[in-house]
Design a protein around this motif. Sequence first.
Motif, PDB file in Angstrom:
ATOM      1  N   LEU A  73      25.623 -24.326 -39.033  1.00  0.00           N
ATOM      2  CA  LEU A  73      25.465 -24.305 -40.487  1.00  0.00           C
ATOM      3  C   LEU A  73      24.027 -23.982 -40.883  1.00  0.00           C
ATOM      4  O   LEU A  73      23.795 -23.199 -41.811  1.00  0.00           O
ATOM      5  N   LEU A  74      23.076 -24.574 -40.192  1.00  0.00           N
ATOM      6  CA  LEU A  74      21.677 -24.315 -40.524  1.00  0.00           C
ATOM      7  C   LEU A  74      21.325 -22.844 -40.298  1.00  0.00           C
ATOM      8  O   LEU A  74      20.576 -22.250 -41.087  1.00  0.00           O
ATOM      9  N   SER A  75      21.910 -22.245 -39.258  1.00  0.00           N
ATOM     10  CA  SER A  75      21.664 -20.822 -39.013  1.00  0.00           C
ATOM     11  C   SER A  75      22.241 -19.958 -40.121  1.00  0.00           C
ATOM     12  O   SER A  75      21.838 -18.803 -40.289  1.00  0.00           O
ATOM     13  N   ARG A  76      23.190 -20.510 -40.863  1.00  0.00           N
ATOM     14  CA  ARG A  76      23.786 -19.813 -42.009  1.00  0.00           C
ATOM     15  C   ARG A  76      23.165 -20.243 -43.329  1.00  0.00           C
ATOM     16  O   ARG A  76      23.691 -19.959 -44.394  1.00  0.00           O
ATOM     17  N   GLY A  77      22.053 -20.985 -43.260  1.00  0.00           N
ATOM     18  CA  GLY A  77      21.354 -21.399 -44.476  1.00  0.00           C
ATOM     19  C   GLY A  77      21.949 -22.594 -45.172  1.00  0.00           C
ATOM     20  O   GLY A  77      21.803 -22.747 -46.389  1.00  0.00           O
TER      21      GLY A  77
ATOM     22  N   ASP B  58      27.102 -31.662 -33.213  1.00  0.00           N
ATOM     23  CA  ASP B  58      25.735 -31.134 -33.214  1.00  0.00           C
ATOM     24  C   ASP B  58      25.725 -29.606 -33.198  1.00  0.00           C
ATOM     25  O   ASP B  58      24.845 -28.978 -33.807  1.00  0.00           O
ATOM     26  N   GLN B  59      26.710 -29.017 -32.521  1.00  0.00           N
ATOM     27  CA  GLN B  59      26.845 -27.552 -32.560  1.00  0.00           C
ATOM     28  C   GLN B  59      27.092 -27.067 -33.985  1.00  0.00           C
ATOM     29  O   GLN B  59      26.532 -26.055 -34.424  1.00  0.00           O
ATOM     30  N   LEU B  60      27.954 -27.794 -34.691  1.00  0.00           N
ATOM     31  CA  LEU B  60      28.278 -27.419 -36.063  1.00  0.00           C
ATOM     32  C   LEU B  60      27.043 -27.495 -36.960  1.00  0.00           C
ATOM     33  O   LEU B  60      26.798 -26.595 -37.783  1.00  0.00           O
ATOM     34  N   ARG B  61      26.237 -28.527 -36.797  1.00  0.00           N
ATOM     35  CA  ARG B  61      25.036 -28.651 -37.625  1.00  0.00           C
ATOM     36  C   ARG B  61      24.077 -27.479 -37.389  1.00  0.00           C
ATOM     37  O   ARG B  61      23.506 -26.933 -38.327  1.00  0.00           O
TER      38      ARG B  61
ATOM     39  N   GLY C 174      18.271 -18.479 -50.588  1.00  0.00           N
ATOM     40  CA  GLY C 174      18.033 -19.061 -49.272  1.00  0.00           C
ATOM     41  C   GLY C 174      18.928 -20.244 -49.002  1.00  0.00           C
ATOM     42  O   GLY C 174      20.137 -20.193 -49.188  1.00  0.00           O
ATOM     43  N   ILE C 175      18.309 -21.347 -48.604  1.00  0.00           N
ATOM     44  CA  ILE C 175      19.060 -22.471 -48.044  1.00  0.00           C
ATOM     45  C   ILE C 175      19.809 -23.257 -49.118  1.00  0.00           C
ATOM     46  O   ILE C 175      19.347 -23.406 -50.248  1.00  0.00           O
ATOM     47  N   ILE C 176      20.984 -23.736 -48.758  1.00  0.00           N
ATOM     48  CA  ILE C 176      21.735 -24.666 -49.600  1.00  0.00           C
ATOM     49  C   ILE C 176      21.338 -26.066 -49.165  1.00  0.00           C
ATOM     50  O   ILE C 176      21.604 -26.476 -48.042  1.00  0.00           O
ATOM     51  N   LYS C 177      20.696 -26.792 -50.058  1.00  0.00           N
ATOM     52  CA  LYS C 177      20.149 -28.098 -49.703  1.00  0.00           C
ATOM     53  C   LYS C 177      21.241 -29.154 -49.566  1.00  0.00           C
ATOM     54  O   LYS C 177      22.243 -29.142 -50.283  1.00  0.00           O
TER      55      LYS C 177
ATOM     56  N   ASN D  12      34.754 -20.341 -40.189  1.00  0.00           N
ATOM     57  CA  ASN D  12      34.282 -19.417 -39.155  1.00  0.00           C
ATOM     58  C   ASN D  12      33.935 -20.164 -37.869  1.00  0.00           C
ATOM     59  O   ASN D  12      34.263 -19.712 -36.767  1.00  0.00           O
ATOM     60  N   PHE D  13      33.272 -21.291 -38.011  1.00  0.00           N
ATOM     61  CA  PHE D  13      32.872 -22.077 -36.838  1.00  0.00           C
ATOM     62  C   PHE D  13      34.086 -22.506 -36.031  1.00  0.00           C
ATOM     63  O   PHE D  13      34.141 -22.307 -34.812  1.00  0.00           O
ATOM     64  N   PHE D  14      35.071 -23.087 -36.704  1.00  0.00           N
ATOM     65  CA  PHE D  14      36.229 -23.592 -35.976  1.00  0.00           C
ATOM     66  C   PHE D  14      37.103 -22.458 -35.452  1.00  0.00           C
ATOM     67  O   PHE D  14      37.700 -22.572 -34.371  1.00  0.00           O
ATOM     68  N   ASN D  15      37.176 -21.353 -36.167  1.00  0.00           N
ATOM     69  CA  ASN D  15      37.920 -20.192 -35.661  1.00  0.00           C
ATOM     70  C   ASN D  15      37.289 -19.653 -34.385  1.00  0.00           C
ATOM     71  O   ASN D  15      37.990 -19.298 -33.426  1.00  0.00           O
TER      72      ASN D  15
END
Length: 383
Positions: free
Chosen positions: A312-316, A306-309, A5-8, A371-374
Motif C-alpha cells: 500500500l505504501l508503494s502505491r501512496g 506486513d507485505q500488504l502495508r 501524492g500520499i493518502i494519509k 490488486n494485492f490479493f489477486n
Amino acid sequence: MEGEGIIKLSKSSVSRYEIEAVTDVMQKEYLGMGLQVKEFEDAIGTYLRTQKPIVCVNSGTAALHLALQSLDIKCGDEVLVPTITYVASFQAITAVGATPIACDVDEESFVIDLHDAKRRVSPNTKAIMPVWYAGDISRREKVYLFAKSMGIRVIEDAAHAFGSEINGEVFGSEGDIICFSFDGIKNITCGEGGAIIFSKEFEAEAARNARLLGVDGDSKKREKGLRSWSFSVNMQGWRYHMSNINASIGIAQLKRIDEFKIKKKLLLNAYINELKKIPGCEIPKFDFEGVFMHIFVILVSENLRDQLRKFLLSRGIESGIHYPPNHKLSFFKTNYILPNAERFAKKCISLPYHVDLSERDIKKISKELRNFFNERNDESQTY
C-alpha cells in the motif's frame, strides 16, 4: 484524491472556523487557561446532555491519570486493562504507582474480555479501565455489571469514542468516570486535549486542583482571567490544564461534529461495500450503527499483513497498526499469554480514515487491496 501524492492514514480537519477561533484568542492575549476552557467544558456538557462535572485537561493521558488519582488509586493497587490499547492507558496507571493488569480482548469487539478479566481479579483490584476500541461502546453495560459484581470502579478510556451513541443517544451522560481524548486525529480535536466526566463532584474538584499543580481553587480564578498569589496546596498536582488556544479549537470542532459524523458514516459505508467483495479482507463485527468510528481496521492473514502495508505504501497509501499488545512491551511484560490479543495484533491493519478523504480515495484504496490479493492468489496457483 486527498491532495497530491500520499493518502494519509489520519489527519486533523481544519477550517476557517478553527483559525478564526484561535486568532480571536491570540488577539485577546490571554493564551493560558481561562474563559474559553470553561466555555468548552460547558459546550461538552450541552452536547452530551449532562449536568455532570467536566474537567478539561491537556491530553487524554492526563485525563486517565487524574481520573485514577481522584479515586486515590496508588502503589499496591491494581487496575484491569485490555492489552490492545495505546500505551497511554498503561502509562496512566503506572503514573499513580498502581499496576496495570493486562487482560485479553474479546474476539469480535476487541474490548476487554471479561472472562479473562475475572481470572485476574485480586484483593488489590480497585478498578477496571475498558477501552472502547475504534469507538464501539456496545459492550458497555456488560462492563458495568462486571464491575458492580466485583465491587470495583470503572474508568472508561473513551479516547476513540467521543460522539458514539447508545440507542440513538450520544453517550457520556451516564457512567462512573469517562475519559475522552481530543488530540490531533481524534473524532474532534483541540490540537492536544482531553476531558473527564465525573459522577462525583468531590472527585471532579480533586482533578480540577490537580491539573493546576494542586493549587486549591485556582481553576475558578483562571476562568475569570485571575491568578492565585496567596494559595494552599494539599495534594500532588501536575501541569495538566488546557489552554484557551486548545479550548477554542475544541469549541469550533464541536460545532462541526454532526458534519464529521455524516462524512465518516459515508466513508464507512463505502469501505464496507467495497471490501466485502475482496476475499482476504475481514471486516470486524463492530456496532456500526452506533459507533462514531475513530479508526477503520481490517484483519488479514498474519503472513500477509506486513507485505500488504509495504504494498500500500508503494502505491501512496499509508496504513497503521492499532495496537501492538502492551503485555509484550518490555516495561509491561507479563509471564502469561493473551491469545486473542496476540492473534489480533498480527492480523490488524488500519486503513486511511478521516473526514478529508473522499469516496474516490476509498475506491483507490479498495482497488489496490484487490490488486494485492489477486496477485497473491495468482502466485499461489502457479505452484
